[in-house]
Write a protein that holds these residues in place. Sequence first.
Motif, PDB file in Angstrom:
ATOM      1  N   VAL A   1       0.862  -1.183   0.000  1.00 54.35           N
ATOM      2  CA  VAL A   1       0.000   0.000   0.000  1.00 54.35           C
ATOM      3  C   VAL A   1       0.901   1.236   0.000  1.00 54.35           C
ATOM      4  CG1 VAL A   1      -1.793   1.271   1.220  1.00 54.35           C
ATOM      5  CG2 VAL A   1      -1.810  -1.230   1.238  1.00 54.35           C
TER       6      VAL A   1
ATOM      7  N   GLY B   1       1.193   5.637  -0.318  1.00 54.81           N
ATOM      8  CA  GLY B   1       0.570   6.956  -0.275  1.00 54.81           C
ATOM      9  C   GLY B   1       1.250   7.878  -1.269  1.00 54.81           C
TER      10      GLY B   1
ATOM     11  N   HIS C   1      -3.794  10.111  -3.644  1.00 57.83           N
ATOM     12  CA  HIS C   1      -4.360   8.768  -3.722  1.00 57.83           C
ATOM     13  C   HIS C   1      -3.573   7.780  -2.866  1.00 57.83           C
ATOM     14  CE1 HIS C   1      -6.542  10.480  -7.110  1.00 57.83           C
ATOM     15  NE2 HIS C   1      -7.229   9.358  -7.246  1.00 57.83           N
ATOM     16  N   VAL C   2      -4.277   6.782  -2.395  1.00 54.56           N
ATOM     17  CA  VAL C   2      -3.669   5.617  -1.755  1.00 54.56           C
ATOM     18  C   VAL C   2      -3.904   4.433  -2.676  1.00 54.56           C
ATOM     19  CG1 VAL C   2      -3.730   4.055   0.219  1.00 54.56           C
ATOM     20  CG2 VAL C   2      -4.032   6.506   0.570  1.00 54.56           C
TER      21      VAL C   2
ATOM     22  N   CYS D   1      -3.152   0.284  -3.788  1.00 51.49           N
ATOM     23  CA  CYS D   1      -2.822  -1.052  -3.306  1.00 51.49           C
ATOM     24  C   CYS D   1      -2.366  -1.905  -4.490  1.00 51.49           C
ATOM     25  CB  CYS D   1      -4.035  -1.707  -2.639  1.00 51.49           C
ATOM     26  SG  CYS D   1      -4.798  -0.710  -1.336  1.00 51.49           S
TER      27      CYS D   1
ATOM     28  N   SER E   1      -7.480   1.782  -5.867  1.00 52.14           N
ATOM     29  CA  SER E   1      -6.989   3.136  -5.654  1.00 52.14           C
ATOM     30  C   SER E   1      -8.027   3.916  -4.864  1.00 52.14           C
ATOM     31  CB  SER E   1      -6.723   3.824  -6.996  1.00 52.14           C
ATOM     32  OG  SER E   1      -6.085   5.063  -6.812  1.00 52.14           O
TER      33      SER E   1
ATOM     34  N   ILE F   1      -0.486  12.457   0.214  1.00 48.22           N
ATOM     35  CA  ILE F   1      -0.572  11.522   1.334  1.00 48.22           C
ATOM     36  C   ILE F   1       0.833  11.345   1.907  1.00 48.22           C
ATOM     37  CG2 ILE F   1      -1.177   9.192   2.048  1.00 48.22           C
ATOM     38  CD1 ILE F   1      -3.569  10.920   1.262  1.00 48.22           C
TER      39      ILE F   1
ATOM     40  N   VAL G   1       0.860   6.192   5.623  1.00 49.24           N
ATOM     41  CA  VAL G   1      -0.174   5.168   5.504  1.00 49.24           C
ATOM     42  C   VAL G   1       0.112   4.052   6.493  1.00 49.24           C
ATOM     43  CG1 VAL G   1      -0.813   5.583   3.095  1.00 49.24           C
ATOM     44  CG2 VAL G   1       1.068   4.037   3.614  1.00 49.24           C
TER      45      VAL G   1
ATOM     46  N   CYS H   1      -2.040   0.126   7.996  1.00 49.17           N
ATOM     47  CA  CYS H   1      -3.162  -0.781   7.771  1.00 49.17           C
ATOM     48  C   CYS H   1      -3.463  -1.591   9.023  1.00 49.17           C
ATOM     49  CB  CYS H   1      -2.870  -1.723   6.607  1.00 49.17           C
ATOM     50  SG  CYS H   1      -2.612  -0.883   5.028  1.00 49.17           S
TER      51      CYS H   1
ATOM     52  N   ALA I   1      -4.705   6.917   6.201  1.00 50.84           N
ATOM     53  CA  ALA I   1      -3.781   7.743   5.421  1.00 50.84           C
ATOM     54  C   ALA I   1      -3.766   9.155   5.977  1.00 50.84           C
ATOM     55  CB  ALA I   1      -4.186   7.760   3.948  1.00 50.84           C
TER      56      ALA I   1
END
Length: 568
Positions: A392, A394, A399-400, A402, A438, A448, A451, A453, A463
């Motif tokens: 993942v 940033g 946008h973030v 994956c 996204s 960003i 980040v 998870c 984020a």
Amino acid sequence: MSAYNNRSRAEESQIMFTELPHDILILVLLSLEVYDLAALAQTCRTLHAVVTEYGWSGYLRSHPRPSSSLSRARASWSTRFRVKYDVLTDAAWASNSFVARPLSNPWHTKSSPLLAISANRLVVASGNQIHAYSFGACDENGAPAVTFEGSVSLLDGHERFGDITGITLASSLGYDDTFFIAFQDGLIEYITIGPSPRDVDHPLRIVRHHASTVSNNDFSESLSSFSHFLLSLSFNGSATLADHRDFTNPSAPFPASPLTWFSSVDLKARSWASRLCLSSSTPYAAFGTSNPYAPLPIYHLPDLSFPKSGTPSILLTSGKLSSSSSSSTVSAHSGLSPPTNPGIDHTASSPSSSLLVSGSTIPLPMSSSSAVYGLSQAPPCSPWGASPQIIVGGWYDSHVRCYDLRLPTTLVSCPSSSPSFPFSSSSSLIPALSPVLSLHNPWSYEPIYSVSCGGGSGAHIAAGSARHSVLSFWDVRNPSNGWSVHAPGNDPSPVYSVILESSRCFGATESRPFVYDFGPGVTIDTYPPITRTRGDKLKFNKTLASRRGIDYYVTKYLHSRGNTPVDH
């Protein structure tokens, strides 16, 4: 008489559910959800004992909730209470319900703080200081406490050290944690942090050793550790690997010589973030840079060393690779109204769209304003599984994204003639990969910065943005229902660092660290007390009587509703 005998034999051939072998009962329990297990445990004493011994522990294994700050407390809890805590936490995440707490008063000077965490403590590196918060245990009647241990300046008369630029946990032994810490003057130190057994006035004990020095007027921008290996990424893009076993072996004397960097690669770009992963089937290192062609390169480390060619193994792009596309930049939504499905970028590829191109190649797209500032592994319960091959990132464009490194890649042609492309490749073709998902806050176009998870059901991404202390959350199982929240006090700064656990989310702005606690049982004694100072914008949340004096007011909003504040 014959009918009676047949009925008797049929009854003898039947077996009660409780008489099944435990191996079979355990298999049945593994397929049940938490409320089914609770109902089954209430049927009879036998099944209550089976669920207590096997059912709750099986549920915990199949529903992991990694959490360093809770590990000491969870070790003392029964399996049933651990499940109860997780279920209540997941429910709080589903309703965006949490307790917001600052962890300190505003610092005297602004900084770009970094967070590091172990089972013993949260460490906040701010400027040239270390602030430590210890994690306590508790019974099953409250939330584990977070206690301020103390602050220590690492200048110690050496002003040339400058601010701390990188920190990573190396190992833990008992209540002592060891970190590698990088400074702006190029020094890297090996520091042990632990409680002081005698000195009440200075409860935090720190032991420092010189580990290495980055040469050529450079410094380490990011440190990442995995097992006994250390990865350093410098400001100018030099990535180096070292084995730190001689430093972290408690039974061996501390080495007189500095770290030996046995492998390196030059990314030839301003660099920001690194991530070392050796638990993958193919070990790799990921880097966040400002290179327009390769902002997120992946290097495979099959023999724990970088390739001699210096060419990335995979380039992770910002959008769907297409022969008709000239740029991979995902354009921001214009206008004041949100998109139809806010938070989801439909230019991201699905798993079936990242196929190997046979007989043709796609030009490598370039974005003049692309960079990756934050990296993390995927949530442990994401739809793609808890694989270490999920990355993942940033991005600068807010946008973030994956990525699933297990998917087939697309060959892209390298612009070897362009001075912006930093790598030389004998093949002129490099594998590239599009994002599988996204994420975007449609009401913020800020970069960003960080980040992480975890979160409720182990399926969330957090984020931190570059302005207004905004922290955005998405559940990857339903990413269109994202939401955002400001830090306590509405600090105008970025969220420089974030650590997302099952029930807690730690963050840090330029002024102080903070926490959002989604777990049950939070009281006024769970976190350090805060004395309001002049000019501080903190105020208590008065909407819930049960949280008065505990919860601080924060502004939050749903991505689908725009930046209209929602009561917290």
